[in-house]
Design an enzyme around this catalytic site. Structure first.
Site, PDB file in Angstrom:
ATOM      1  N   ARG A 296      34.622  37.148  43.990  1.00 43.91           N
ATOM      2  CA  ARG A 296      34.400  36.691  42.806  1.00 43.91           C
ATOM      3  C   ARG A 296      33.725  35.337  43.041  1.00 43.91           C
ATOM      4  O   ARG A 296      34.628  34.337  43.546  1.00 43.91           O
ATOM      5  CB  ARG A 296      35.476  36.623  41.852  1.00 43.91           C
ATOM      6  CG  ARG A 296      35.211  35.769  40.584  1.00 43.91           C
ATOM      7  CD  ARG A 296      36.436  35.962  39.606  1.00 43.91           C
ATOM      8  NE  ARG A 296      37.691  35.784  39.945  1.00 43.91           N
ATOM      9  CZ  ARG A 296      38.328  34.473  40.269  1.00 43.91           C
ATOM     10  NH1 ARG A 296      37.623  33.605  39.900  1.00 43.91           N
ATOM     11  NH2 ARG A 296      39.528  34.616  40.432  1.00 43.91           N
TER      12      ARG A 296
ATOM     13  N   HIS B 221      37.619  33.406  37.096  1.00 45.37           N
ATOM     14  CA  HIS B 221      37.976  34.656  36.584  1.00 45.37           C
ATOM     15  C   HIS B 221      37.302  34.823  35.382  1.00 45.37           C
ATOM     16  O   HIS B 221      36.974  35.599  34.764  1.00 45.37           O
ATOM     17  CB  HIS B 221      39.543  34.527  36.542  1.00 45.37           C
ATOM     18  CG  HIS B 221      39.906  35.782  35.830  1.00 45.37           C
ATOM     19  ND1 HIS B 221      39.951  36.910  36.510  1.00 45.37           N
ATOM     20  CD2 HIS B 221      40.705  35.880  34.820  1.00 45.37           C
ATOM     21  CE1 HIS B 221      40.833  37.857  35.827  1.00 45.37           C
ATOM     22  NE2 HIS B 221      40.974  37.285  34.561  1.00 45.37           N
TER      23      HIS B 221
ATOM     24  N   TYR C  70      42.874  26.603  43.022  1.00 45.45           N
ATOM     25  CA  TYR C  70      43.741  27.472  43.777  1.00 45.45           C
ATOM     26  C   TYR C  70      42.945  28.050  44.942  1.00 45.45           C
ATOM     27  O   TYR C  70      43.575  28.804  45.774  1.00 45.45           O
ATOM     28  CB  TYR C  70      44.018  28.767  42.986  1.00 45.45           C
ATOM     29  CG  TYR C  70      43.176  29.324  42.135  1.00 45.45           C
ATOM     30  CD1 TYR C  70      42.323  30.351  42.762  1.00 45.45           C
ATOM     31  CD2 TYR C  70      42.824  29.201  40.683  1.00 45.45           C
ATOM     32  CE1 TYR C  70      41.503  31.001  42.096  1.00 45.45           C
ATOM     33  CE2 TYR C  70      42.004  30.057  39.878  1.00 45.45           C
ATOM     34  CZ  TYR C  70      41.309  30.979  40.667  1.00 45.45           C
ATOM     35  OH  TYR C  70      40.440  31.743  39.949  1.00 45.45           O
TER      36      TYR C  70
END
Length: 377
Positions: free
Chosen positions: A270, A274, A283
């Protein structure tokens, strides 16, 4: 005896990447795989390239509209185009898709108007397309729930007694790596396996379940989980549209002929957030994203076309212009969408009148009317 000796190898060793099925390298070189032969004409490759480019452009426009306050949310597919277009183009008219909320590329392959996708995230409709007409069910936001729906539908196909006939179809359920930790997905695996249902489970392993990395989801590669349920699994290069097409096509054909379920793990990444409410810089490292840019699904098909003199600059420019035109029409259509009437939220909730909901509707109507009375006074 230590705990590690009971559990086996450390997680880092247990989750080492196996060799995925690959038919097109990141450099655009065509390779063969003994289990997944694939023949594509130049026109078919150019069509796949067009799908990839248009899907990415639609996605970019939707992200921009969200940033400008025109959509409430958007789940970007950036980086996952090959997994979706490859698997989507493997479908026949008789197959049924059960998506999550990110399968914009598969929706494109099923002729779902992208404007309907935007309407859902703008909050003006509940999907806006007929699942039966497109062979594509409505988006599912509840993580993993669609795998149970898909399994039930597949068992219905099985009971129709059409498997093995020209009219036979199969189902395909899309989900992410994070969803494999959900009970719904595991229950779907059990039912599909013991009933030998005609279903393909297509996991887009983009390696980040929102902010949790893959190693927090599983100690083994996800495709190997299928073995524990009694059906085959395979890992495919999720950035290789050729491989995703060939593997999904073979899995669906097996399902249609009564050979039961299969799990496909499309190993991809990805590239974006998200959803548009997420900040991936909190993160994961930028260097990780940069390394995956070298595996871009669109660039490798472009390299293949260029390498084989199958397309010229005019073709590539034409596809870009078409994609821009589609995006412009999409933006215009999105901004022109009328806002729904507030009381319409109570419509189509139950098939028959429901006393509690009727009471709530009357209360809300009175609340809205109070503003009109205040203005009038």
């Amino acid at each position: 005896m230590t705990i590690d000796s009971v559990r086996g190898a450390p997680a880092t060793a247990a989750t080492a990447e196996p060799e995925p099925v690959q038919l097109l390298t990141p450099e655009g070189e065509r390779v063969e795989h003994p289990d997944y032969p694939l023949e594509l004409s130049a026109d078919e490759v150019r069509a796949l390239y067009r799908d990839l480019v248009i899907t990415r452009r639609i996605d970019r426009e939707a992200v921009a509209l969200t940033r400008q306050g025109e959509l409430g949310l958007w789940a970007s597919l950036l980086g996952q185009e090959a997994a979706q277009i490859g698997s989507g183009r493997a479908l026949t008219d008789n197959d049924m898709v059960f998506p999550t909320y990110r399968e914009h590329g598969v929706a494109w392959c099923r002729d779902v108007n992208p404007l309907n996708l935007l309407g859902l995230f703008r909050g003006v409709n509940h999907g806006g397309w007929d699942p039966d007409e497109h062979g594509f069910h409505l988006y599912t936001v509840v993580i993993g729930a669609q795998t149970l729906h898909a399994t039930g539908y597949a068992m219905g196909i099985q009971r129709d007694g059409v498997l093995g006939s020209p009219s036979a179809g199969a189902t395909i359920a899309y989900f992410g790596d994070g969803a494999t930790s959900q009970g719904d997905v595991n229950e779907a695996f059990v039912f599909a396996s013991v009933f030998n249902a005609p279903i393909v489970f297509f996991c887009q392993n983009n390696q980040w379940a929102i902010s949790e990395p893959l190693e927090k989801q599983s100690r083994i590669p996800l495709y190997k989980r299928a073995q524990g349920y009694g059906f085959p699994g395979v890992r495919v290069d999720g950035n290789d549209v050729f491989a995703c097409l060939a593997v999904t096509r073979k899995a669906l054909e097996a399902a249609r002929t009564g050979q039961g379920p299969m799990l496909i793990e499309a190993f991809t990444y990805r590239m974006g957030a998200h959803t548009t409410t997420d900040d991936p810089t909190r993160y994961r490292m930028k260097a990780e994203e940069e390394s995956w840019k070298l595996k871009d699904p669109i660039e490798r098909v472009k390299a293949y076309l260029t390498r084989g003199d199958l397309a010229d600059a005019a073709f590539f420019d034409g596809v870009e212009d078409e994609a821009k035109g589609i995006a412009a029409d999409l933006r215009k259509g999105c901004l022109a969408m009328p806002d729904p009437q507030p009381l319409s939220m109570f419509e189509h909730v139950y098939a028959e009148p429901h006393p509690l909901m009727t009471e709530e509707q009357e209360q809300f109507a009175a609340y809205l009317a109070s503003f009109e009375e205040e203005v009038a006074s």
